[in-house]
Motif scaffolding. Structure first.
Motif, PDB file in Angstrom:
ATOM      1  N   TYR A  17       7.003  -4.987 -22.294  1.00  0.00           N
ATOM      2  CA  TYR A  17       5.773  -4.238 -22.567  1.00  0.00           C
ATOM      3  C   TYR A  17       6.115  -2.796 -22.950  1.00  0.00           C
ATOM      4  CZ  TYR A  17       1.263  -1.980 -21.670  1.00  0.00           C
ATOM      5  OH  TYR A  17       0.111  -1.241 -21.794  1.00  0.00           O
ATOM      6  N   LEU A  18       7.056  -2.239 -22.208  1.00  0.00           N
ATOM      7  CA  LEU A  18       7.466  -0.856 -22.470  1.00  0.00           C
ATOM      8  C   LEU A  18       8.146  -0.721 -23.826  1.00  0.00           C
ATOM      9  CD1 LEU A  18       8.800   0.183 -18.978  1.00  0.00           C
ATOM     10  CD2 LEU A  18       7.154   1.467 -20.338  1.00  0.00           C
ATOM     11  N   GLU A  20       7.538  -2.060 -26.550  1.00  0.00           N
ATOM     12  CA  GLU A  20       6.557  -1.870 -27.622  1.00  0.00           C
ATOM     13  C   GLU A  20       6.116  -0.421 -27.732  1.00  0.00           C
ATOM     14  OE1 GLU A  20       5.416  -3.619 -30.191  1.00  0.00           O
ATOM     15  OE2 GLU A  20       7.070  -4.889 -29.527  1.00  0.00           O
ATOM     16  N   LYS A  21       5.897   0.176 -26.580  1.00  0.00           N
ATOM     17  CA  LYS A  21       5.463   1.582 -26.552  1.00  0.00           C
ATOM     18  C   LYS A  21       6.589   2.490 -27.068  1.00  0.00           C
ATOM     19  CE  LYS A  21       1.474   1.432 -24.103  1.00  0.00           C
ATOM     20  NZ  LYS A  21       0.268   2.263 -24.184  1.00  0.00           N
ATOM     21  N   VAL A 136       4.362   5.451 -18.881  1.00  0.00           N
ATOM     22  CA  VAL A 136       3.576   4.343 -19.416  1.00  0.00           C
ATOM     23  C   VAL A 136       3.070   3.509 -18.249  1.00  0.00           C
ATOM     24  CG1 VAL A 136       3.664   2.232 -20.803  1.00  0.00           C
ATOM     25  CG2 VAL A 136       4.864   4.297 -21.573  1.00  0.00           C
TER      26      VAL A 136
ATOM     27  N   MET B   1      -1.059   4.109 -32.031  1.00  0.00           N
ATOM     28  CA  MET B   1      -0.504   3.924 -30.690  1.00  0.00           C
ATOM     29  C   MET B   1      -1.502   4.334 -29.604  1.00  0.00           C
ATOM     30  SD  MET B   1       3.003   5.492 -29.176  1.00  0.00           S
ATOM     31  CE  MET B   1       3.595   5.007 -27.558  1.00  0.00           C
ATOM     32  N   TYR B   2      -2.170   5.457 -29.815  1.00  0.00           N
ATOM     33  CA  TYR B   2      -3.226   5.874 -28.899  1.00  0.00           C
ATOM     34  C   TYR B   2      -4.501   6.114 -29.686  1.00  0.00           C
ATOM     35  CZ  TYR B   2       0.559   6.457 -25.562  1.00  0.00           C
ATOM     36  OH  TYR B   2       1.632   6.225 -24.747  1.00  0.00           O
ATOM     37  N   THR B  29      -1.024  10.458 -34.045  1.00  0.00           N
ATOM     38  CA  THR B  29      -1.675   9.202 -33.687  1.00  0.00           C
ATOM     39  C   THR B  29      -3.051   9.034 -34.327  1.00  0.00           C
ATOM     40  OG1 THR B  29      -2.657  10.262 -31.754  1.00  0.00           O
ATOM     41  CG2 THR B  29      -0.551   9.137 -31.420  1.00  0.00           C
ATOM     42  N   ASP B 102      -6.828   6.515 -23.480  1.00  0.00           N
ATOM     43  CA  ASP B 102      -5.593   5.747 -23.265  1.00  0.00           C
ATOM     44  C   ASP B 102      -4.352   6.631 -23.117  1.00  0.00           C
ATOM     45  OD1 ASP B 102      -5.617   6.387 -25.929  1.00  0.00           O
ATOM     46  OD2 ASP B 102      -5.598   4.337 -26.667  1.00  0.00           O
ATOM     47  N   ASP B 132      -1.666   5.735 -19.916  1.00  0.00           N
ATOM     48  CA  ASP B 132      -0.412   6.484 -20.017  1.00  0.00           C
ATOM     49  C   ASP B 132      -0.672   7.978 -19.791  1.00  0.00           C
ATOM     50  OD1 ASP B 132       0.488   4.010 -20.665  1.00  0.00           O
ATOM     51  OD2 ASP B 132       1.144   4.491 -22.694  1.00  0.00           O
TER      52      ASP B 132
END
Lengths: 142, 142
Positions: A17-18, A20-21, A136, B1-2, B29, B102, B132
């Motif tokens: 999951y991380l 991807e971020k 995250v 992403m956000y 973003t 987010d 996050d």
């Protein structure tokens, strides 16, 4: 915005999951990316009586194999993948400084279960870091 | 992403340094951006004996004037600028949830001086947030 991102991973499944971020943040910033995992040292007695020799050496070897898989997924050269042994916070912050990191990314579970460990690491990094930290939030149940 | 960034500001001068980071992250973003500042409630006795009436009301009014200046600098509509009164952590997390945030951005001084306050807020946000958190390390001496 950031030139060098350091992803501090505990090598659990959450890492997917991380990843991807981390990938998204790297793509946004075009930053260089490094990986670090820290093996906490074992208490100072021998496991030889269990027939286990050099357990820290084994842990380090296994950690290096695991983290290099993540490194491959992110297209990171082995020279930018770090496995250290020592107190997690100290070692992560040292790698961050040595590599000129300006953003550390790490995961956090909040406060339940495993989170006590992850949370305290994230917390320690946050308080000691000389650079920005992106924490995250891992999904519930992860 | 956000998609929605919430910048939690304590309205000190450091905010100028943070504004640059917030602006950069929004630009990267293309996220919607909101601002929040929380006024901690005063102890539950009256300041009327000092000739001061409704001091919390005054604090809120001043905070709103200050934060709207930051909002203007970032081109944020007043409807996305929040001033709350209550425990900092709870209120920031509530605004984050209500607005579908987010990513929360906040500053951290590390552990010296004023940092005890800022650090504990950043810490509280980190542990309670369902999203996050980007903690921006403020420069030494700021």
């Amino acid at each position: 915005m950031y030139k060098h991102i350091l992803f501090a991973t505990d090598l659990t499944e959450d890492t997917e999951y991380l990843l991807e971020k981390v990938r998204a943040m790297r793509n946004l910033t075009n930053a260089k990316l490094s990986l670090v995992h820290v093996v906490e040292p074992l208490p100072g007695y021998s496991y030889a009586y269990l027939g286990i020799e050099d357990i820290e050496g084994q842990l380090l070897t296994e950690a290096r194999q695991s983290i290099e898989k993540f490194g491959d997924k992110l297209g990171i050269d082995k020279s930018n993948v770090f496995v250290e042994i020592g107190p997690t916070k100290t070692k992560i912050l040292k790698v961050a400084e040595d590599t000129g990191t300006d953003l550390i990314i790490c995961g956090s579970h909040g406060r339940h279960g495993l989170s006590l460990l992850l949370g305290s690491t994230a917390n320690a990094i946050l308080h000691g870091a000389k650079c920005d930290v992106l924490t995250v939030r891992l999904p519930e149940g992860a």
